[in-house]
Design a protein around this motif. Structure first.
Motif, PDB file in Angstrom:
ATOM      1  N   ARG A 249      27.111   1.682  27.136  1.00 27.43           N
ATOM      2  CA  ARG A 249      27.804   0.404  26.911  1.00 27.43           C
ATOM      3  C   ARG A 249      26.819  -0.724  26.597  1.00 27.43           C
ATOM      4  N   ALA A 250      25.690  -0.740  27.282  1.00 25.79           N
ATOM      5  CA  ALA A 250      24.680  -1.771  27.020  1.00 25.79           C
ATOM      6  C   ALA A 250      24.141  -1.637  25.604  1.00 25.79           C
TER       7      ALA A 250
ATOM      8  N   ALA B 137      24.062  -3.668  20.020  1.00 24.75           N
ATOM      9  CA  ALA B 137      24.307  -3.443  18.591  1.00 24.75           C
ATOM     10  C   ALA B 137      25.367  -4.407  18.068  1.00 24.75           C
ATOM     11  N   SER B 138      26.401  -4.657  18.872  1.00 27.43           N
ATOM     12  CA  SER B 138      27.460  -5.586  18.475  1.00 27.43           C
ATOM     13  C   SER B 138      26.920  -7.010  18.338  1.00 27.43           C
TER      14      SER B 138
ATOM     15  N   GLU C  42      24.892  -7.232  15.201  1.00 28.96           N
ATOM     16  CA  GLU C  42      25.738  -7.323  14.005  1.00 28.96           C
ATOM     17  C   GLU C  42      26.332  -8.716  13.846  1.00 28.96           C
ATOM     18  N   GLU C  43      26.835  -9.252  14.958  1.00 24.17           N
ATOM     19  CA  GLU C  43      27.511 -10.543  14.903  1.00 24.17           C
ATOM     20  C   GLU C  43      26.554 -11.696  14.617  1.00 24.17           C
ATOM     21  N   TYR C  44      25.383 -11.677  15.233  1.00 27.46           N
ATOM     22  CA  TYR C  44      24.468 -12.813  15.114  1.00 27.46           C
ATOM     23  C   TYR C  44      23.213 -12.523  14.305  1.00 27.46           C
ATOM     24  N   ASP C  45      23.083 -11.327  13.765  1.00 31.59           N
ATOM     25  CA  ASP C  45      21.929 -10.929  12.943  1.00 31.59           C
ATOM     26  C   ASP C  45      20.607 -11.238  13.652  1.00 31.59           C
ATOM     27  N   LEU C  46      20.507 -10.779  14.894  1.00 32.81           N
ATOM     28  CA  LEU C  46      19.324 -11.081  15.698  1.00 32.81           C
ATOM     29  C   LEU C  46      18.050 -10.510  15.091  1.00 32.81           C
ATOM     30  N   THR C  47      18.112  -9.270  14.605  1.00 32.79           N
ATOM     31  CA  THR C  47      16.897  -8.692  14.014  1.00 32.79           C
ATOM     32  C   THR C  47      16.516  -9.433  12.748  1.00 32.79           C
ATOM     33  N   GLY C  48      17.499  -9.861  11.974  1.00 30.21           N
ATOM     34  CA  GLY C  48      17.200 -10.626  10.764  1.00 30.21           C
ATOM     35  C   GLY C  48      16.553 -11.960  11.096  1.00 30.21           C
TER      36      GLY C  48
END
Length: 114
Positions: A48-49, A54-55, A58-64
């Motif tokens: 779950r973590a 991952a969610s 996707e939502e906030y583009d943290l890696t980007g």
């Protein structure tokens, strides 16, 4: 010889006790895991973590964002080095310090020879 025999007997007894204690501890852990499904719950929480991370990504583009920020920091460092010759000044300062230390060492050696 009697002391060596006693020590050998005593150490084998200690080894047997350690083995028995280890076996008991492993048995207790297995029982606890069977009763409360500790390993299954741990796997589920980790899953779950991972999904939540991952969610969020996707939502906030943290890696980007992290990649772009690191790129901007690197570019700013390059620009600063270009504008102010930081790396050249660091090398020059290091050379000056090394030269000063060398002179100090030579002076100390000359003084000690006197």
């Amino acid at each position: 010889a009697a002391g060596a025999a006693w020590y050998a007997k005593d150490s084998s007894s200690v080894a047997a006790q350690v083995g028995e204690a280890t076996s008991t501890a492993v048995g207790n852990l297995r029982s606890l895991n069977e009763r409360y499904d500790v390993s299954g719950q741990t796997w589920e929480v980790a899953s779950r973590a991972s999904q939540a991370a991952a969610s969020l990504n996707e939502e906030y583009d943290l890696t980007g964002h992290a990649s772009r920020t690191a790129g901007a920091v690197l570019e700013e460092a390059r620009r600063t080095d270009r504008d102010f010759n930081v790396s050249g000044n660091v090398v020059s300062a290091a050379g000056s310090v090394a030269g000063g230390l060398w002179s100090l060492a030579e002076s100390s050696i000359t003084y000690l020879r006197r």
